[in-house]
Design a protein around this motif. Sequence first.
Motif, PDB file in Angstrom:
ATOM      1  N   ALA A  48      -2.539   8.866 -13.884  1.00  0.00           N
ATOM      2  CA  ALA A  48      -2.686   8.213 -12.579  1.00  0.00           C
ATOM      3  C   ALA A  48      -3.574   6.978 -12.648  1.00  0.00           C
ATOM      4  N   GLY A  49      -4.663   7.030 -13.388  1.00  0.00           N
ATOM      5  CA  GLY A  49      -5.571   5.889 -13.441  1.00  0.00           C
ATOM      6  C   GLY A  49      -4.928   4.658 -14.029  1.00  0.00           C
ATOM      7  N   ALA A  50      -4.204   4.841 -15.134  1.00  0.00           N
ATOM      8  CA  ALA A  50      -3.546   3.702 -15.773  1.00  0.00           C
ATOM      9  C   ALA A  50      -2.446   3.141 -14.890  1.00  0.00           C
ATOM     10  N   ILE A  51      -1.685   4.017 -14.240  1.00  0.00           N
ATOM     11  CA  ILE A  51      -0.615   3.553 -13.366  1.00  0.00           C
ATOM     12  C   ILE A  51      -1.196   2.831 -12.157  1.00  0.00           C
ATOM     13  N   GLN A  52      -2.345   3.306 -11.658  1.00  0.00           N
ATOM     14  CA  GLN A  52      -2.980   2.632 -10.530  1.00  0.00           C
ATOM     15  C   GLN A  52      -3.384   1.216 -10.894  1.00  0.00           C
ATOM     16  N   SER A  53      -4.149   1.060 -11.962  1.00  0.00           N
ATOM     17  CA  SER A  53      -4.706  -0.249 -12.281  1.00  0.00           C
ATOM     18  C   SER A  53      -3.679  -1.216 -12.852  1.00  0.00           C
ATOM     19  N   SER A  54      -2.710  -0.708 -13.588  1.00  0.00           N
ATOM     20  CA  SER A  54      -1.772  -1.583 -14.287  1.00  0.00           C
ATOM     21  C   SER A  54      -0.475  -1.834 -13.534  1.00  0.00           C
ATOM     22  N   ILE A  55      -0.157  -0.983 -12.555  1.00  0.00           N
ATOM     23  CA  ILE A  55       1.102  -1.141 -11.820  1.00  0.00           C
ATOM     24  C   ILE A  55       0.885  -1.164 -10.312  1.00  0.00           C
ATOM     25  N   PRO A  90      15.935   0.906 -20.783  1.00  0.00           N
ATOM     26  CA  PRO A  90      15.791   0.924 -22.239  1.00  0.00           C
ATOM     27  C   PRO A  90      14.382   1.357 -22.648  1.00  0.00           C
ATOM     28  N   PRO A  91      14.243   2.026 -23.780  1.00  0.00           N
ATOM     29  CA  PRO A  91      12.911   2.407 -24.263  1.00  0.00           C
ATOM     30  C   PRO A  91      12.192   1.213 -24.885  1.00  0.00           C
ATOM     31  N   GLY A  92      10.909   1.345 -25.075  1.00  0.00           N
ATOM     32  CA  GLY A  92      10.149   0.344 -25.804  1.00  0.00           C
ATOM     33  C   GLY A  92       9.870  -0.938 -25.065  1.00  0.00           C
ATOM     34  N   ARG A  93      10.103  -0.976 -23.752  1.00  0.00           N
ATOM     35  CA  ARG A  93       9.809  -2.194 -22.992  1.00  0.00           C
ATOM     36  C   ARG A  93       8.359  -2.126 -22.488  1.00  0.00           C
ATOM     37  N   ARG A  94       7.896  -3.217 -21.929  1.00  0.00           N
ATOM     38  CA  ARG A  94       6.493  -3.277 -21.503  1.00  0.00           C
ATOM     39  C   ARG A  94       6.343  -4.166 -20.275  1.00  0.00           C
ATOM     40  N   ILE A  95       5.357  -3.846 -19.430  1.00  0.00           N
ATOM     41  CA  ILE A  95       5.087  -4.711 -18.285  1.00  0.00           C
ATOM     42  C   ILE A  95       4.720  -6.113 -18.779  1.00  0.00           C
ATOM     43  N   PRO A 101       0.805  -1.224   0.000  1.00  0.00           N
ATOM     44  CA  PRO A 101       0.000   0.000   0.000  1.00  0.00           C
ATOM     45  C   PRO A 101       0.836   1.272   0.000  1.00  0.00           C
ATOM     46  N   ASP A 102       2.145   1.118   0.139  1.00  0.00           N
ATOM     47  CA  ASP A 102       3.028   2.281   0.202  1.00  0.00           C
ATOM     48  C   ASP A 102       4.141   2.176  -0.836  1.00  0.00           C
ATOM     49  N   SER A 103       3.844   1.536  -1.959  1.00  0.00           N
ATOM     50  CA  SER A 103       4.832   1.438  -3.029  1.00  0.00           C
ATOM     51  C   SER A 103       5.139   2.822  -3.581  1.00  0.00           C
ATOM     52  N   THR A 104       6.245   2.952  -4.287  1.00  0.00           N
ATOM     53  CA  THR A 104       6.583   4.246  -4.877  1.00  0.00           C
ATOM     54  C   THR A 104       5.536   4.670  -5.901  1.00  0.00           C
ATOM     55  N   ALA A 105       4.974   3.704  -6.627  1.00  0.00           N
ATOM     56  CA  ALA A 105       3.910   4.038  -7.578  1.00  0.00           C
ATOM     57  C   ALA A 105       2.695   4.586  -6.844  1.00  0.00           C
TER      58      ALA A 105
END
Length: 316
Positions: free
Chosen positions: A53-60, A262-267, A36-40
């Motif tokens: 914020a919404g995308a970072i919340q749900s996806s990360i 590196p650029p172009g990477r993905r979760i 609950p206290d991650s850097t994200a």
Amino acid sequence: MLLTPALTALAAVAQPSTAHAAGPVTTLTDGFYVDPDSTAQQWIDAHRADGRAGAIQSSIADVPTARWFGNWSGAIGTATGAYTGAAAAKGRLPILVAYNIPDRDICAGQSGGGAGSPAEYATWIAAFAGGIGSRPAVVVLEPDALGGESCMTPAQTAVRNAMLRNAVAQFKAKAPNTLLYLDAGNPAWVGADTMARRLVDAGVGGAHGFSLNVSNFLPTTQNTAYGNAVNAVLRSTKGYTKPFVVDTSRNGNGSDGTWCNPPGRRIGTPTRWGGGAEMLLWIKAPGESDGNCGTGAGSSGGQFLPEVAYKLIYGY
């Protein structure tokens, strides 16, 4: 290796639920603890109006991800005790990383530091394990430590292996419900036969298993093939094999051959049991910088970069 009763119960909870997605494979993560206290999450809480914020919340931020502990963590036994205690109160399995070995990140240097001496490290790691105690936990032990032996003298290697063997013994004695994975680098770093020997020298026989791809980007299939190759060497030379886990936090687009922002990477596949390894785990937190390099130029290792996190979600 058989799980203790406490871990068996949590493993059952963590397996995919029939109440979720159809089919035998799911990326859902019942049973794992979300920090609950991650850097994200800290960034989101401070930037609710930001369009990302919404995308970072749900996806990360909502994906169970390891918390890293080092010399920034204060009284380490208190810190690991509080974190695993919070997870246990929710009936969840936390993922922790111990990252404080002397001469840490000796090859790359972007995350250099660590304890000041083997004696200091011995005290620190004993307190780390003691803080967890009997609570169930997953612990990844010292990412890059064995891969980094390529940059060390034989004398330095002997000292490092002694520290890791002692660490394994501390967890076995003080944290019996911990699944401890000794880090084994990644397939592009050290050959499987060499890594198997390094694992043995560092005490993997007393650990639950080993971890792969931490903070790297190599595909899961490449890592599982490598893990199986390491196990083939262990079987032929020592008569045993070990479970392994793969860091899938940023390997959704595979690797472009570089490791530092590196650029172009993905979760990749969110934290789950199975998937070709014992577990696929988010060990490196997506959006946290690898250091002052690549798309993280001007940042420091571990600093959360929202633009990098956002691009990892969409792969650009």
